[in-house]
Motif scaffolding. Sequence first.
Motif, PDB file in Angstrom:
ATOM      1  N   GLU A 230      -2.416   2.236  -2.521  1.00 40.03           N
ATOM      2  CA  GLU A 230      -3.496   2.442  -3.259  1.00 40.03           C
ATOM      3  C   GLU A 230      -4.531   2.225  -4.535  1.00 40.03           C
ATOM      4  O   GLU A 230      -5.496   0.826  -4.616  1.00 40.03           O
ATOM      5  CB  GLU A 230      -4.484   4.050  -2.768  1.00 40.03           C
ATOM      6  N   LYS A 233      -3.704  -2.192  -4.634  1.00 36.21           N
ATOM      7  CA  LYS A 233      -5.198  -2.460  -3.764  1.00 36.21           C
ATOM      8  C   LYS A 233      -6.153  -2.471  -4.946  1.00 36.21           C
ATOM      9  O   LYS A 233      -7.606  -3.340  -4.703  1.00 36.21           O
ATOM     10  CB  LYS A 233      -5.761  -1.719  -2.483  1.00 36.21           C
ATOM     11  N   THR A 278      -7.860  -4.847   2.170  1.00 35.39           N
ATOM     12  CA  THR A 278      -8.751  -3.869   2.694  1.00 35.39           C
ATOM     13  C   THR A 278      -8.542  -2.573   2.900  1.00 35.39           C
ATOM     14  O   THR A 278      -8.927  -0.976   3.312  1.00 35.39           O
ATOM     15  CB  THR A 278      -9.983  -4.513   3.788  1.00 35.39           C
ATOM     16  N   LYS A 279      -6.498  -2.522   3.640  1.00 33.22           N
ATOM     17  CA  LYS A 279      -6.072  -1.683   4.269  1.00 33.22           C
ATOM     18  C   LYS A 279      -4.578  -1.230   3.733  1.00 33.22           C
ATOM     19  O   LYS A 279      -4.387  -2.797   4.095  1.00 33.22           O
ATOM     20  CB  LYS A 279      -6.153  -1.540   5.422  1.00 33.22           C
ATOM     21  N   GLY A 281      -1.142   1.184   4.270  1.00 32.97           N
ATOM     22  CA  GLY A 281      -0.059   2.648   4.165  1.00 32.97           C
ATOM     23  C   GLY A 281       1.403   2.796   4.186  1.00 32.97           C
ATOM     24  O   GLY A 281       1.608   1.610   3.420  1.00 32.97           O
TER      25      GLY A 281
END
Length: 339
Positions: A230, A233, A278-279, A281
Amino acid sequence: MKRSSITIFLVTLALFIASCEGTGSNSQGNTANSTNAAKPAASAPTAETFMEMDRNATQAWLKGDTAHFEGILSAKFIAYQDGKRNDRDAEIKMVGSSKCDVKEWKLDDPQMAKIDDSTYVISYQGTFDGECEMGGRKMKVPSPMRSATVWTKAGDTWQAAFHGSTPILGSTAPAPPTALMDDEKKEAPAKVEPKAEDKAASNTAAPTAAKPSPSANTDALVKLHTAGWEAFKAKDAGWFNSNLTDDAAIVDPAGRWLSGKANIVKTWTETMKCEGITKVGLTDGFATAISPTVEILTAKGSADGTCDGQKNGDLYQSVVYVKQGDAWKLAFMFESPAM
């Protein structure tokens, strides 16, 4: 936490036995008399200390000397390649089953980073000419490759706790044989159900060895590493500055060695030009405790969007976390693109 944009052929032998990316050739005898025992631990190890052990492992591997690996692999050894984890027993079995004809091999560009007083990582570039046979198929060994081995002190010796290799982006490493793989899938024989008597016999077969269990710290490290994605990002330099060790180092998916917290943070938050993420994981997390203060987390990370004009994708990550005070911090990370 680097991009994965180009599918690269990652040979299964690039687990620890791929330390065949050592130094030597049929005309070089600098490791011909290597011993099966791991090198005695020195109070202040150098890069050459660990490089010598990788060279000895190379010589042993070329001879199919599984006894050598029984002496140098830690009981907690882990390798993570193409999404598959290998423990110590699986690595030793692989050494004994592979057959290679390597005419020339050379190791250079050694890089070393300290994780703690009892744990170090050595990384190097290997170039070699030869082929290996595994599972009945011969294939040319990709070259050049970037490899890394994590060495941990066990009593008076150093033992390998992790090894990984990945082709260097832009090299002449062979492309994945996708057509052949597709043909094999088409020609795969139909599944045949076993007969009733065979099923009965299988019930009396010797039980298989228990699979390793993840450490009790797995969930905490997965949560921490997910936060790192995160931060990637969001280009959150502050998070990385708080959660990386000062001497952190990485091998990125392009096969490059990056070291020093400031250099890594700048690369992830400034140098890399990322758009449309945007994502992110993290899945398949599994932590192995090497010592009370060192754990290796293996997992598959992912991101959408692009970085430096290339489409992002999945990455296989092997991450060494070290406990400093009450906090776990990223000390070393090895990344390779998912197939």
